[in-house]
Write a protein that holds these residues in place. Structure first.
Motif, PDB file in Angstrom:
ATOM      1  N   THR A  89       0.840  -1.203   0.000  1.00  0.00           N
ATOM      2  CA  THR A  89       0.000   0.000   0.000  1.00  0.00           C
ATOM      3  C   THR A  89       0.875   1.254   0.000  1.00  0.00           C
ATOM      4  O   THR A  89       2.036   1.221   0.420  1.00  0.00           O
ATOM      5  CB  THR A  89      -0.911   0.030   1.236  1.00  0.00           C
ATOM      6  OG1 THR A  89      -1.635   1.263   1.277  1.00  0.00           O
ATOM      7  CG2 THR A  89      -0.113  -0.119   2.525  1.00  0.00           C
ATOM      8  N   LYS A 174      -2.221   0.183  -7.223  1.00  0.00           N
ATOM      9  CA  LYS A 174      -2.305   0.493  -5.795  1.00  0.00           C
ATOM     10  C   LYS A 174      -1.673   1.840  -5.477  1.00  0.00           C
ATOM     11  O   LYS A 174      -0.961   2.003  -4.477  1.00  0.00           O
ATOM     12  CB  LYS A 174      -1.661  -0.617  -4.958  1.00  0.00           C
ATOM     13  CG  LYS A 174      -2.446  -1.917  -4.954  1.00  0.00           C
ATOM     14  CD  LYS A 174      -1.886  -2.883  -3.932  1.00  0.00           C
ATOM     15  CE  LYS A 174      -2.749  -4.120  -3.791  1.00  0.00           C
ATOM     16  NZ  LYS A 174      -2.219  -5.050  -2.754  1.00  0.00           N
ATOM     17  N   ASP A 194      -4.810   0.392 -12.005  1.00  0.00           N
ATOM     18  CA  ASP A 194      -5.463  -0.719 -11.316  1.00  0.00           C
ATOM     19  C   ASP A 194      -5.466  -0.501  -9.804  1.00  0.00           C
ATOM     20  O   ASP A 194      -4.407  -0.255  -9.202  1.00  0.00           O
ATOM     21  CB  ASP A 194      -4.733  -2.023 -11.636  1.00  0.00           C
ATOM     22  CG  ASP A 194      -5.601  -3.246 -11.422  1.00  0.00           C
ATOM     23  OD1 ASP A 194      -6.201  -3.716 -12.398  1.00  0.00           O
ATOM     24  OD2 ASP A 194      -5.675  -3.717 -10.266  1.00  0.00           O
ATOM     25  N   ARG A 195      -6.649  -0.554  -9.209  1.00  0.00           N
ATOM     26  CA  ARG A 195      -6.806  -0.342  -7.762  1.00  0.00           C
ATOM     27  C   ARG A 195      -6.164   0.973  -7.332  1.00  0.00           C
ATOM     28  O   ARG A 195      -5.456   1.048  -6.325  1.00  0.00           O
ATOM     29  CB  ARG A 195      -6.236  -1.528  -6.980  1.00  0.00           C
ATOM     30  CG  ARG A 195      -7.064  -2.784  -7.137  1.00  0.00           C
ATOM     31  CD  ARG A 195      -6.775  -3.810  -6.080  1.00  0.00           C
ATOM     32  NE  ARG A 195      -5.567  -4.559  -6.366  1.00  0.00           N
ATOM     33  CZ  ARG A 195      -5.155  -5.593  -5.629  1.00  0.00           C
ATOM     34  NH1 ARG A 195      -5.832  -5.976  -4.568  1.00  0.00           N
ATOM     35  NH2 ARG A 195      -4.054  -6.234  -5.959  1.00  0.00           N
ATOM     36  N   ASP A 197      -6.490   4.898  -6.080  1.00  0.00           N
ATOM     37  CA  ASP A 197      -7.334   5.870  -5.389  1.00  0.00           C
ATOM     38  C   ASP A 197      -7.137   7.227  -6.054  1.00  0.00           C
ATOM     39  O   ASP A 197      -6.047   7.819  -5.963  1.00  0.00           O
ATOM     40  CB  ASP A 197      -6.972   5.948  -3.908  1.00  0.00           C
ATOM     41  CG  ASP A 197      -7.306   4.675  -3.153  1.00  0.00           C
ATOM     42  OD1 ASP A 197      -8.179   3.918  -3.617  1.00  0.00           O
ATOM     43  OD2 ASP A 197      -6.671   4.422  -2.110  1.00  0.00           O
ATOM     44  N   ASN A 226     -11.124  -1.021 -11.610  1.00  0.00           N
ATOM     45  CA  ASN A 226     -11.265  -1.437 -10.209  1.00  0.00           C
ATOM     46  C   ASN A 226     -10.650  -0.418  -9.253  1.00  0.00           C
ATOM     47  O   ASN A 226      -9.926  -0.767  -8.325  1.00  0.00           O
ATOM     48  CB  ASN A 226     -10.606  -2.812 -10.014  1.00  0.00           C
ATOM     49  CG  ASN A 226     -11.033  -3.462  -8.709  1.00  0.00           C
ATOM     50  OD1 ASN A 226     -12.082  -3.152  -8.152  1.00  0.00           O
ATOM     51  ND2 ASN A 226     -10.216  -4.374  -8.208  1.00  0.00           N
ATOM     52  N   SER A 227     -10.968   0.838  -9.495  1.00  0.00           N
ATOM     53  CA  SER A 227     -10.400   1.931  -8.707  1.00  0.00           C
ATOM     54  C   SER A 227     -11.513   2.706  -8.010  1.00  0.00           C
ATOM     55  O   SER A 227     -12.658   2.238  -7.960  1.00  0.00           O
ATOM     56  CB  SER A 227      -9.579   2.848  -9.629  1.00  0.00           C
ATOM     57  OG  SER A 227      -8.487   2.142 -10.186  1.00  0.00           O
ATOM     58  N   THR A 259     -15.341   0.680 -11.301  1.00  0.00           N
ATOM     59  CA  THR A 259     -14.764   1.702 -10.424  1.00  0.00           C
ATOM     60  C   THR A 259     -15.853   2.403  -9.628  1.00  0.00           C
ATOM     61  O   THR A 259     -16.938   2.676 -10.146  1.00  0.00           O
ATOM     62  CB  THR A 259     -13.963   2.713 -11.276  1.00  0.00           C
ATOM     63  OG1 THR A 259     -12.779   2.069 -11.752  1.00  0.00           O
ATOM     64  CG2 THR A 259     -13.573   3.952 -10.493  1.00  0.00           C
ATOM     65  N   SER A 330      -5.384  -6.465  -9.532  1.00  0.00           N
ATOM     66  CA  SER A 330      -6.613  -6.985  -8.940  1.00  0.00           C
ATOM     67  C   SER A 330      -7.012  -8.286  -9.627  1.00  0.00           C
ATOM     68  O   SER A 330      -6.474  -8.649 -10.669  1.00  0.00           O
ATOM     69  CB  SER A 330      -7.729  -5.954  -9.081  1.00  0.00           C
ATOM     70  OG  SER A 330      -7.881  -5.530 -10.412  1.00  0.00           O
TER      71      SER A 330
END
Length: 330
Positions: A89, A174, A194-195, A197, A226-227, A259, A330
């Motif tokens: 992370t 990430k 991907d993923r 924020d 997938n965010s 998302t 993901s």
């Protein structure tokens, strides 16, 4: 009292891994550099050979490094690691590279970037890239100018033009990307997010992407997969303030899929470049299976609701597994 812990929480703890010492063979950057170490990231980069074909790496110890870093083209793959107790992370990142150049100071976007990454086969892990210029001028955190670049657990902070995903195949996984105006943009890159924020700042109006694809033959394609999109911490953002994107050029191509979109996203979804210069005649703006209040509403007439998601191979190519760190996907 009996305590209950969700299985996923226990798994997360078990799987979390740190990187608190330099991998074998890495040059070392430290605020308190000892013999054989470097006090700045740029000095470590400068010490690397640009003609060697053997993989290279740099490890950065905790601290804030006030500098601009330029990574020129090289023959070897290069990986830069930031000190962290949790590689999975960006939240525990302890290394920050920061400066405040903008186009008020220099001739073009690339020259404003905190990190100017011009080398193919480049990876960056767990580092915060910050441009503190703020509102008023283009000021990049990253200028990504080469093929097969991967950014893992990285924070990108800016206001206008935060991330320039400009050339080649690129992966952002990430990560945290913060901005207000056209803050994911570029001209020819194929980029998979991907993923990620995506966090937006307080503004009267804002645009997340500004893809500059200028022809049918231009490969550029941004997919946010997938965010999630929401207001940045400490920022009050009115519902409907932000658009998923606007076309820097009229073949602009962007998809948001699977998302979560908070209510900061306008019900129209997408916006023209300007009222007298729409640039929407050849755009490809799509959405698939997005959720949240920002996924509701009547979308712009030039946008599409997709019947199926875009595959990562479509964006990064069938050989992407050879250079992508798949543990972050993901």
């Amino acid at each position: 009292m009996r305590l209950y812990f969700p299985l996923f929480s226990l798994l997360s703890v078990a799987l979390a891994a740190g990187r608190t010492s330099p991998p074998s063979g890495c040059l070392v950057v430290s605020k308190t550099a000892s013999s054989g170490q470097y006090k700045t990231v740029q000095s470590a980069v400068n010490a690397l050979s640009t003609t060697s074909t053997s993989p290279q790496c740099i490890f950065i110890y905790q601290g804030t490094y006030n500098e601009q870093v330029y990574i020129p083209s090289r023959k070897a793959a290069l990986t830069i690691y930031g000190y962290t107790t949790d590689t999975s992370t960006y939240t525990g990142n302890t290394v920050t590279i920061t400066q405040k150049l903008s186009q008020d100071d220099v001739a073009n976007n690339d020259l404003t970037a905190t990190l100017r990454a011009h080398s193919a086969n480049f990876k960056l892990y767990n580092v915060n890239l910050v441009n503190t210029r703020g509102q008023g001028s283009q000021a990049l955190a990253l200028s990504a100018q080469a093929d097969k670049q991967g950014y893992y657990g990285v924070q990108f902070h800016g206001y206008q033009d935060t991330v320039l995903a400009n050339t080649g195949a690129q992966l952002y996984a990430k990560c945290l990307i913060v901005g207000a105006t056209d803050f994911i943009f570029g001209q020819t890159a194929t980029a998979w997010f991907d993923r990620v924020d995506i966090r937006v700042l307080a503004a009267s109006i804002g645009y997340i992407t500004a893809n500059g694809r200028d022809s049918e033959s231009n490969p550029s394609f941004y997919v946010i997969n997938n965010s999630n999109v929401a207001a940045a911490s400490g920022n009050s953002v009115k519902a409907g303030t932000y658009y998923l994107g606007r076309p820097w050029r009229n073949y602009s191509r962007v998809v948001f899929q699977r998302t979560s979109l908070s209510n900061v996203v306008n019900g129209e979804g997408w916006k023209v470049w300007g009222s007298s210069d729409p640039r929407t005649d050849h755009v490809y703006y799509g959405e698939y299976a997005n959720t949240g209040d920002g996924a509701k509403g009547t979308r712009a007439a030039f946008a599409k609701k997709l019947a199926s998601p875009v595959a990562i191979e479509t964006v990064l190519g069938s050989g992407y597994q050879s250079w992508v760190d798949r543990s972050y996907l993901s």
